[in-house]
Write an enzyme that holds these catalytic residues in place. Structure first.
Site, PDB file in Angstrom:
ATOM      1  N   ARG A 162       0.855  -1.183   0.000  1.00 33.21           N
ATOM      2  CA  ARG A 162       0.000   0.000   0.000  1.00 33.21           C
ATOM      3  C   ARG A 162       0.893   1.236   0.000  1.00 33.21           C
ATOM      4  NH1 ARG A 162      -2.401  -3.350   4.115  1.00 33.21           N
ATOM      5  NH2 ARG A 162      -4.525  -4.008   3.572  1.00 33.21           N
ATOM      6  N   LYS A 168      -2.467  -2.067   7.855  1.00 32.41           N
ATOM      7  CA  LYS A 168      -3.647  -1.545   8.545  1.00 32.41           C
ATOM      8  C   LYS A 168      -3.800  -2.214   9.903  1.00 32.41           C
ATOM      9  CE  LYS A 168      -6.432  -0.168   4.556  1.00 32.41           C
ATOM     10  NZ  LYS A 168      -7.729  -0.347   3.846  1.00 32.41           N
ATOM     11  N   HIS A 221      -1.979   2.588  -6.039  1.00 33.55           N
ATOM     12  CA  HIS A 221      -2.800   1.409  -5.820  1.00 33.55           C
ATOM     13  C   HIS A 221      -2.906   0.542  -7.080  1.00 33.55           C
ATOM     14  CE1 HIS A 221      -4.478   0.193  -2.050  1.00 33.55           C
ATOM     15  NE2 HIS A 221      -5.556  -0.314  -2.619  1.00 33.55           N
ATOM     16  N   ARG A 280      -0.320  -2.056  -6.734  1.00 37.57           N
ATOM     17  CA  ARG A 280      -0.757  -3.091  -5.790  1.00 37.57           C
ATOM     18  C   ARG A 280      -1.790  -4.008  -6.442  1.00 37.57           C
ATOM     19  NH1 ARG A 280      -1.478  -4.480  -0.256  1.00 37.57           N
ATOM     20  NH2 ARG A 280      -3.661  -4.712   0.384  1.00 37.57           N
ATOM     21  N   HIS A 292      -4.848  -8.718   3.712  1.00 40.07           N
ATOM     22  CA  HIS A 292      -6.296  -8.602   3.867  1.00 40.07           C
ATOM     23  C   HIS A 292      -6.758  -9.444   5.047  1.00 40.07           C
ATOM     24  CE1 HIS A 292      -6.925  -7.477  -0.653  1.00 40.07           C
ATOM     25  NE2 HIS A 292      -6.618  -6.443   0.090  1.00 40.07           N
ATOM     26  N   TYR A 328     -10.119 -10.017  -7.009  1.00 38.79           N
ATOM     27  CA  TYR A 328      -9.105 -10.327  -8.017  1.00 38.79           C
ATOM     28  C   TYR A 328      -9.417 -11.604  -8.777  1.00 38.79           C
ATOM     29  CZ  TYR A 328      -6.647  -6.595  -5.724  1.00 38.79           C
ATOM     30  OH  TYR A 328      -6.334  -5.378  -5.200  1.00 38.79           O
TER      31      TYR A 328
END
Length: 315
Positions: free
Chosen positions: A149, A173, A242, A245, A268, A277
């Site tokens: 990210r 995150k 992004h 990514r 994730h 994806y």
């Protein structure tokens, strides 16, 4: 507009600013969305907030949808309405919250844009023209190599990357740390950048990527430099962090088919986030199928439609 509609709404906005300490912009957003609802109520002969029913709000949601608002925008309107009625209930100005059981229509999920493998190889193989472009290429190699990210890239320190071990320690995150592999090309780019960095950064600076002034590079600067790199090196679409990514995720999934591994690499928490994806991967498989299967190929110019174009338009 009747005073009961406008007056209670003004009191609610004051409540947000004085009691809830919301910013003026947040309060303005609530006010704008609720004024739109109030105007619709007046048009439909409803002049009291306590008289609004769930049926009225469903009609209102349908009207917003007909006007072209996305599911996300309608959900925001409903959230403001629910919050407003919570206030009215607290003040005993309403007897129920008619927005509680109303849901916005689902928006179609937009697929992230990805760059073609050959185009990315061409862009990343382009030679830097100055010392700052050495840094830029290193950043973009690392972002594409490890699926970082923007915030993760910007927060990297010099000791975050183990060049001998070929891995990077990344804080994602929720302050969750994960260890990611770093590819050969990215390691080579880091090796080329470090001598340049030594001439820019003071000894006390820990950031891996620094500006011309020697301080940590900002998110905005990274975005601007990637866009500039794309223009300078001949990209046929605008580049943004992004996208690198997304491209990493899509290309990894195309090659491996291992959704769980891609989830771990991306950091994730929920595999459903990674599953977007699989749609991109299906587009790739569909193109291969259309171009390869003898019963799928349609020859243009002989009264047949191009099935590949038709499929892409329906995805």
């Amino acid at each position: 507009m009747p005073h009961e509609l406008s007056g209670y709404l003004a009191d609610f906005v004051q409540h947000l600013e004085s009691e809830k300490r919301h910013s003026p912009r947040t309060s303005e957003n609530y006010q704008r969305d609720l004024l739109r609802l109030a105007s619709w109520l007046v048009e439909h002969d409803c002049t009291e907030w306590r008289a609004v029913s769930g049926h009225d709000l469903r009609r209102y949601v349908a009207s917003l949808s007909r006007q072209g608002l996305s599911g996300r925008s309608i959900a925001r309107h409903l959230s403001a309405t629910r919050r407003f009625y919570q206030y009215l209930l607290r003040e005993r100005l309403a007897t129920d919250n008619p927005a509680l059981d109303i849901r916005a229509p689902k928006s179609s999920k937009r697929l992230p844009r990805v760059a073609d493998v050959d185009q990315l190889n061409s862009l990343l193989d382009a030679l830097p023209d100055d010392p700052l472009e050495v840094r830029d290429r290193c950043m973009f190699e690392l972002m594409y190599s490890s699926g970082l990210r923007l915030a993760e890239l910007a927060s990297l320190d010099v000791d975050s990357v183990d060049c001998k071990g070929g891995e990077a320690r990344v804080v994602g995150k929720g302050s969750k740390t994960r260890i990611l592999p770093v590819g050969r090309k990215a390691l080579e780019a880091i090796g080329q950048w470090m001598p340049v960095r030594a001439g820019l950064a003071p000894e006390a600076e820990t950031a891996l990527f620094v500006s011309r002034r020697g301080d940590r590079l900002s998110h905005r600067s990274i975005q601007a430099r990637l866009s500039r790199w794309g223009v300078a090196k001949g990209a046929d679409q605008k580049l943004y962090p992004h996208m690198l990514r997304h491209s990493f995720a899509s290309h990894m999934l195309e090659s491996s088919g291992d959704l769980r591994a891609v989830q771990e690499l991306l950091g994730h928490a929920d595999i459903s986030t990674t599953q977007v994806y699989t749609h991109l991967d299906f587009q790739h498989l569909a193109r291969v199928y259309d171009q390869s299967h003898p019963r799928a190929r349609r020859r243009s110019g002989h009264g047949y439609d191009d099935q590949n174009s038709e499929r892409e338009g329906n995805v």
